[in-house]
Design a protein around this motif. Structure first.
Motif, PDB file in Angstrom:
ATOM      1  N   VAL A   1      -1.610  -5.495  -8.713  1.00 41.78           N
ATOM      2  CA  VAL A   1      -2.017  -6.788  -8.165  1.00 41.78           C
ATOM      3  C   VAL A   1      -3.124  -6.562  -7.147  1.00 41.78           C
ATOM      4  N   ARG A   2      -4.304  -7.099  -7.432  1.00 42.69           N
ATOM      5  CA  ARG A   2      -5.444  -7.006  -6.512  1.00 42.69           C
ATOM      6  C   ARG A   2      -5.534  -8.315  -5.732  1.00 42.69           C
ATOM      7  N   VAL A   3      -5.558  -8.215  -4.411  1.00 39.33           N
ATOM      8  CA  VAL A   3      -5.571  -9.378  -3.531  1.00 39.33           C
ATOM      9  C   VAL A   3      -6.786  -9.276  -2.609  1.00 39.33           C
ATOM     10  N   GLU A   4      -7.644 -10.294  -2.632  1.00 40.56           N
ATOM     11  CA  GLU A   4      -8.861 -10.277  -1.819  1.00 40.56           C
ATOM     12  C   GLU A   4      -8.902 -11.512  -0.924  1.00 40.56           C
ATOM     13  N   HIS A   5      -9.197 -11.282   0.356  1.00 37.58           N
ATOM     14  CA  HIS A   5      -9.275 -12.378   1.316  1.00 37.58           C
ATOM     15  C   HIS A   5     -10.318 -12.038   2.372  1.00 37.58           C
ATOM     16  N   GLN A   6     -11.334 -12.886   2.492  1.00 42.14           N
ATOM     17  CA  GLN A   6     -12.390 -12.728   3.489  1.00 42.14           C
ATOM     18  C   GLN A   6     -12.999 -11.328   3.460  1.00 42.14           C
ATOM     19  N   GLY A   7     -13.257 -10.839   2.242  1.00 47.00           N
ATOM     20  CA  GLY A   7     -13.928  -9.560   2.064  1.00 47.00           C
ATOM     21  C   GLY A   7     -13.034  -8.341   2.119  1.00 47.00           C
TER      22      GLY A   7
ATOM     23  N   VAL B   1      -4.619  -3.591  -2.842  1.00 48.02           N
ATOM     24  CA  VAL B   1      -4.098  -3.390  -4.198  1.00 48.02           C
ATOM     25  C   VAL B   1      -2.670  -2.875  -4.110  1.00 48.02           C
ATOM     26  N   PHE B   2      -1.788  -3.533  -4.851  1.00 50.63           N
ATOM     27  CA  PHE B   2      -0.405  -3.056  -4.991  1.00 50.63           C
ATOM     28  C   PHE B   2      -0.253  -2.550  -6.422  1.00 50.63           C
ATOM     29  N   THR B   3       0.045  -1.260  -6.582  1.00 55.67           N
ATOM     30  CA  THR B   3       0.086  -0.678  -7.922  1.00 55.67           C
ATOM     31  C   THR B   3       1.353  -1.024  -8.685  1.00 55.67           C
ATOM     32  N   GLY B   4       2.460  -1.319  -7.980  1.00 54.38           N
ATOM     33  CA  GLY B   4       3.735  -1.293  -8.663  1.00 54.38           C
ATOM     34  C   GLY B   4       3.964   0.129  -9.144  1.00 54.38           C
ATOM     35  N   ASP B   5       4.831   0.324 -10.126  1.00 51.31           N
ATOM     36  CA  ASP B   5       4.992   1.644 -10.729  1.00 51.31           C
ATOM     37  C   ASP B   5       3.803   1.895 -11.653  1.00 51.31           C
ATOM     38  N   PHE B   6       3.302   3.127 -11.689  1.00 46.77           N
ATOM     39  CA  PHE B   6       2.143   3.397 -12.526  1.00 46.77           C
ATOM     40  C   PHE B   6       2.121   4.848 -12.982  1.00 46.77           C
ATOM     41  N   LYS B   7       1.343   5.097 -14.029  1.00 40.80           N
ATOM     42  CA  LYS B   7       1.076   6.470 -14.457  1.00 40.80           C
ATOM     43  C   LYS B   7      -0.340   6.554 -15.004  1.00 40.80           C
ATOM     44  N   ARG B   8      -0.842   7.791 -15.072  1.00 41.26           N
ATOM     45  CA  ARG B   8      -2.203   8.031 -15.553  1.00 41.26           C
ATOM     46  C   ARG B   8      -2.212   8.712 -16.918  1.00 41.26           C
ATOM     47  N   ASP B   9      -1.078   9.220 -17.388  1.00 38.46           N
ATOM     48  CA  ASP B   9      -1.030   9.920 -18.664  1.00 38.46           C
ATOM     49  C   ASP B   9      -1.210   8.953 -19.828  1.00 38.46           C
ATOM     50  N   PRO B  10      -1.791   9.419 -20.945  1.00 42.64           N
ATOM     51  CA  PRO B  10      -1.962   8.558 -22.126  1.00 42.64           C
ATOM     52  C   PRO B  10      -0.623   8.035 -22.633  1.00 42.64           C
ATOM     53  N   ASP B  11      -0.613   6.791 -23.085  1.00 39.82           N
ATOM     54  CA  ASP B  11       0.597   6.151 -23.581  1.00 39.82           C
ATOM     55  C   ASP B  11       0.188   5.146 -24.651  1.00 39.82           C
ATOM     56  N   PRO B  12       0.607   5.355 -25.904  1.00 39.73           N
ATOM     57  CA  PRO B  12       0.188   4.447 -26.974  1.00 39.73           C
ATOM     58  C   PRO B  12       0.816   3.063 -26.917  1.00 39.73           C
TER      59      PRO B  12
ATOM     60  N   PHE C   1      -4.091   2.910 -17.254  1.00 39.43           N
ATOM     61  CA  PHE C   1      -4.299   2.590 -15.842  1.00 39.43           C
ATOM     62  C   PHE C   1      -5.780   2.387 -15.541  1.00 39.43           C
ATOM     63  N   GLU C   2      -6.059   1.384 -14.734  1.00 40.00           N
ATOM     64  CA  GLU C   2      -7.431   1.095 -14.318  1.00 40.00           C
ATOM     65  C   GLU C   2      -7.559   1.320 -12.818  1.00 40.00           C
ATOM     66  N   VAL C   3      -8.474   2.160 -12.415  1.00 38.17           N
ATOM     67  CA  VAL C   3      -8.711   2.373 -10.984  1.00 38.17           C
ATOM     68  C   VAL C   3      -9.366   1.125 -10.405  1.00 38.17           C
ATOM     69  N   VAL C   4      -8.775   0.594  -9.333  1.00 40.19           N
ATOM     70  CA  VAL C   4      -9.293  -0.597  -8.668  1.00 40.19           C
ATOM     71  C   VAL C   4      -9.610  -0.217  -7.223  1.00 40.19           C
ATOM     72  N   THR C   5     -10.868  -0.294  -6.853  1.00 35.03           N
ATOM     73  CA  THR C   5     -11.241   0.088  -5.489  1.00 35.03           C
ATOM     74  C   THR C   5     -10.731  -0.946  -4.488  1.00 35.03           C
ATOM     75  N   CYS C   6     -10.404  -0.475  -3.303  1.00 39.32           N
ATOM     76  CA  CYS C   6      -9.805  -1.365  -2.307  1.00 39.32           C
ATOM     77  C   CYS C   6      -9.912  -0.759  -0.912  1.00 39.32           C
ATOM     78  N   ASP C   7      -9.534  -1.571   0.065  1.00 40.40           N
ATOM     79  CA  ASP C   7      -9.476  -1.115   1.452  1.00 40.40           C
ATOM     80  C   ASP C   7      -8.094  -0.571   1.797  1.00 40.40           C
ATOM     81  N   VAL C   8      -7.065  -1.252   1.273  1.00 39.53           N
ATOM     82  CA  VAL C   8      -5.680  -0.852   1.528  1.00 39.53           C
ATOM     83  C   VAL C   8      -4.986  -0.690   0.182  1.00 39.53           C
TER      84      VAL C   8
END
Length: 342
Positions: free
Chosen positions: A96-102, A106-117, A122-129
């Motif tokens: 969940v990406r949340v943006e307010h006044q610049g 980002v809250f990832t929840g549970d995530f992994k980077r390994d391939p999964d059919p 996973f998508e890298v989302v740039t953020c401040d926090v």
């Protein structure tokens, strides 16, 4: 000054947008990162989730008011812009990406980077926090290639067949089991046999167009069936239960990141352990934090005692623990198994 996302006794709350994320007590509106029982709870007035997650939430939560969003689409909640992005954890899992006044959180929840059919990568989302899980945030956890572990599963099944035994593989009923079935597609001569608790989740994944190896329900086979050499997939709650007696001679194994440590296999009275996890290992977690560009990291459940000093000392980040009630689903009783047919 109030935080953009704050921890409350009901879950993570964004006051500026007036919504919660993965609320664990009844609230008026919550985003749900994925369908596992420690993140998706009943009793909310309004749910928001990734489009692919809707059939899972309908199954796990029953008749609820669910709104869906395609990955990457933005919606306004007051002065807050929200978008969902693939987390790579299970089908429909989302950050969940949340943006307010610049400012971007980002809250990832549970995530992994390994391939999964079975799910979007996973998508890298740039953020401040960056708010992330820390389930396996300890350097000892380094996942092998899943294809190598599947090869070990097949070898184990062959050994069981030579010994006249069934091979019972325990895996979490939502996400992990479907991933294993997808990895096995085209590699077996006979269908994988399923515990009844697995049936609905497998059906949902098939309806989503995901290719899984053929399966049959154990209950659909005659009592006198010879199970020697058959690979049987069941939830961890079935281990050493009365259900296993029908197989007479069998070995038991678990597919889990916890199997990285041999002591865990011995303590659980298992003959085999296969290191297949739907969470990020240490290296993936650290690399993801780097790639996010965040200067501040809030780590939820897991080995935060190892992660936080590393982030502060080695990466120069501001890091702290966020004490949510989220846990690792492999250590929880699967609510989806309760009352399910064996």
């Amino acid at each position: 000054m109030a935080e953009l996302i704050e921890l409350t006794d009901r879950g993570l709350y964004c006051e500026a947008g007036d919504f919660f994320i993965d609320a664990w007590k009844p609230v008026h509106r919550t985003f749900v990162t994925h369908g596992h029982g420690d993140h998706a709870h009943t009793g909310m007035q309004e749910y928001w989730c990734a489009r692919e997650s809707e059939p899972i939430l309908n199954w796990r939560l029953g008749d609820q008011k669910i709104h869906t969003m395609p990955y990457g689409e933005t919606r306004q909640f007051g002065d807050v812009t929200v978008s969902l992005h693939p987390a790579g954890h299970i089908l429909g899992s989302a950050q969940v990406r949340v943006e307010h006044q610049g400012e971007v959180w980002v809250f990832t929840g549970d995530f992994k980077r390994d391939p999964d059919p079975t799910c979007a990568p996973f998508e890298v989302v740039t953020c401040d926090v960056f708010i992330c899980e820390a389930t396996f945030a300890f350097p000892v956890y380094a996942w092998p290639d899943t294809r190598d572990e599947i090869a070990r599963v097949l070898q184990w099944r062959e050994q069981c067949e030579a010994q006249g035994k069934a091979a019972i593989l325990y895996a979490y009923g939502l996400g992990k089991s479907q991933r294993i079935l997808a990895e096995l597609d085209g590699l077996l001569d006979l269908p994988v046999l399923l515990h009844g608790a697995m049936a609905k989740g497998v059906e949902i994944y098939r309806q989503a167009g995901i290719s899984l190896t053929p399966t049959e329900l154990v209950l659909d086979l005659p009592v006198e069936t010879d199970f020697s050499g058959r690979l049987i997939l069941a939830p961890p709650s079935a281990q050493d239960s009365a259900w296993t007696r029908r197989f007479r001679h069998f070995e038991q194994a678990l597919a889990s990141g916890w199997m990285q440590l041999r002591g865990n296999r011995r303590r659980r009275n298992l003959q085999r352990g296969f290191v297949i996890s739907d969470h990020a290992d240490w290296r993936s977690l650290v690399n993801t934090i780097r790639e996010s560009g965040a200067k501040r990291v809030l780590a939820t459940h897991g080995n935060t005692d190892a992660l936080i000093p590393f982030l502060e000392r080695d990466l120069g980040l501001q890091a702290e623990r966020l004490r949510t009630v989220y846990g690792d689903e492999e250590e929880l009783v699967d609510a989806g198994d309760a009352g399910a047919s064996a």
